[in-house]
Design an enzyme around this catalytic site. Structure first.
Site: not given
Length: 395
Positions: A347-348
């Site tokens: 996600e990051l």
């Protein structure tokens, strides 16, 4: 007014008056030596908080219905008294405010007895109050207590004649994810007016889950919401019999996000990247952000119907990417659990490539009530090869 609507309104008023008298009768033994209306009302609010809340919500509801009639220049029909007036009109209240009763109360009064009565009554009521509010709080954990900017659009889509039964089911499910006065009014209206039984029951059950006490009408008492003969036939013979069952799988949500209006209009202020093990800290952060009017994306709140651990696949990853695209910023909750999460790293990295703002906050700060999230200035997590590392075996 249709006969059933009038009957329901009159029944509501009668039941409210009966209940108020019962509550007031229960608190008589708790009255101090000198008391007035405010003292009586304070005891009522203290020991019957949920019941008093429901009475006030009924009053607001009928005021809105009355205002709608006035705007349409129709005859006034819903003249419910303010709850404070209802207390004063109660036979029990009038009895205890009479000079004869007050004199008798003063002559027999004992502070020691009053305190003992209140201690016993507090024990009796506390367990019931706790049980009610625990149930409501549990339901609210699955919602955000905010009015998102796309709420009016969702409601407008629902009320279009061209919106299908399938789309209406999806829209109701989306609306259930937000707890706010506008939403509660919308669901109350659908319980009253929605001609399709499945949709009407969905609205009814949602209101029940968050502590309201709506009345579910039988189909034969529902008014067909049209004067057009052809449409009335359609509503009666086709629309009223339509049903749709949601496919609670990631692939279904993936399709909806790409093709349905109720998903395309969505946007979030923050995507919460976290480990599900840290859910208590996540809940506290969401509650804080909601109080600051921020709409949040959290997978086990917003898409819990579809994103199941046992169904993880390519569609799950696609949904998460779409939600990241719909989010203006991301907050990464730093903990031992999240630092070891393949999903958080994905996600990051994905969000970093979108070029949007990334914020971080330590889980220890959250647990201490410190919500000071900070803008990340160094992408220490970045891995150019992150797409090649599978996340589908862990979620």
């Amino acid at each position: 007014m249709a006969g059933f609507t009038k009957h329901m309104y009159e029944n509501d008023l009668m039941q409210i008056n009966i209940n108020l008298s019962k509550y007031l009768d229960k608190i008589i033994s708790l009255l101090p030596y000198n008391y007035d209306f405010e003292e009586v009302k304070a005891l009522l609010e203290k020991y019957y908080p949920y019941e008093w809340f429901i009475i006030n919500e009924k009053f607001k509801y009928y005021c809105i219905k009355e205002d709608c009639l006035i705007k349409k220049e129709k005859k006034s029909r819903f003249k419910m008294d303010d709850p404070n007036i209802l207390i004063k009109k109660s036979s029990v209240y009038q009895h205890i405010m009479g000079s004869e009763y007050i004199s008798q109360h003063h002559a027999q009064y004992s502070e020691e007895v009053r305190k003992r009565n209140e201690e016993c009554f507090a024990v009796e009521r506390s367990s019931k109050i706790i049980r009610i509010y625990n149930k409501i709080d549990k339901a609210k954990l699955k919602t955000q207590q905010i009015e998102p900017e796309f709420l009016d659009v969702l409601m407008g889509l629902y009320d279009k004649n061209t919106t299908t039964q399938k789309d209406k089911v999806y829209i109701l499910l989306e609306l259930q994810k937000y707890y706010c006065s506008k939403n509660l009014l919308f669901f109350s209206k659908k319980v009253d007016t929605e001609y399709n039984p499945q949709l009407r029951r969905m609205a009814f059950e949602h209101l029940q889950s968050v502590g309201f006490q709506p009345v579910l009408r039988r189909q034969k008492y529902m008014r067909i919401p049209s004067r057009n003969k052809k449409r009335r036939e359609y509503l009666k013979n086709v629309y009223s019999k339509e049903k749709y069952s949601i496919k609670a799988i990631p692939e279904e949500l993936e399709y909806r996000i790409e093709n349905s209006k109720e998903q395309l209009i969505k946007s979030y202020d923050f995507f919460i990247s976290h480990s599900s093990i840290d859910y208590i800290a996540v809940q506290s952060l969401i509650k804080y952000l909601n109080t600051n009017n921020k709409n949040i994306y959290c997978d086990w709140i917003n898409d819990d119907d579809y994103l199941k651990r046992k169904l993880i696949g390519i569609a799950t990853l696609s949904v998460i990417e779409k939600r990241l695209q719909q989010s203006k910023a991301i907050i990464f909750i730093i903990s031992d659990n999240s630092l070891n999460s393949k999903w958080c790293k994905y996600e990051l990295n994905y969000f970093y490539e979108l070029g949007k703002s990334i914020y971080t906050i330590q889980i220890d700060d959250l647990m201490e009530g410190n919500f000071n999230y900070r803008l990340l200035d160094t992408p220490w997590f970045y891995d150019a090869e992150y797409r090649k590392k599978s996340v589908l075996d862990v979620y």
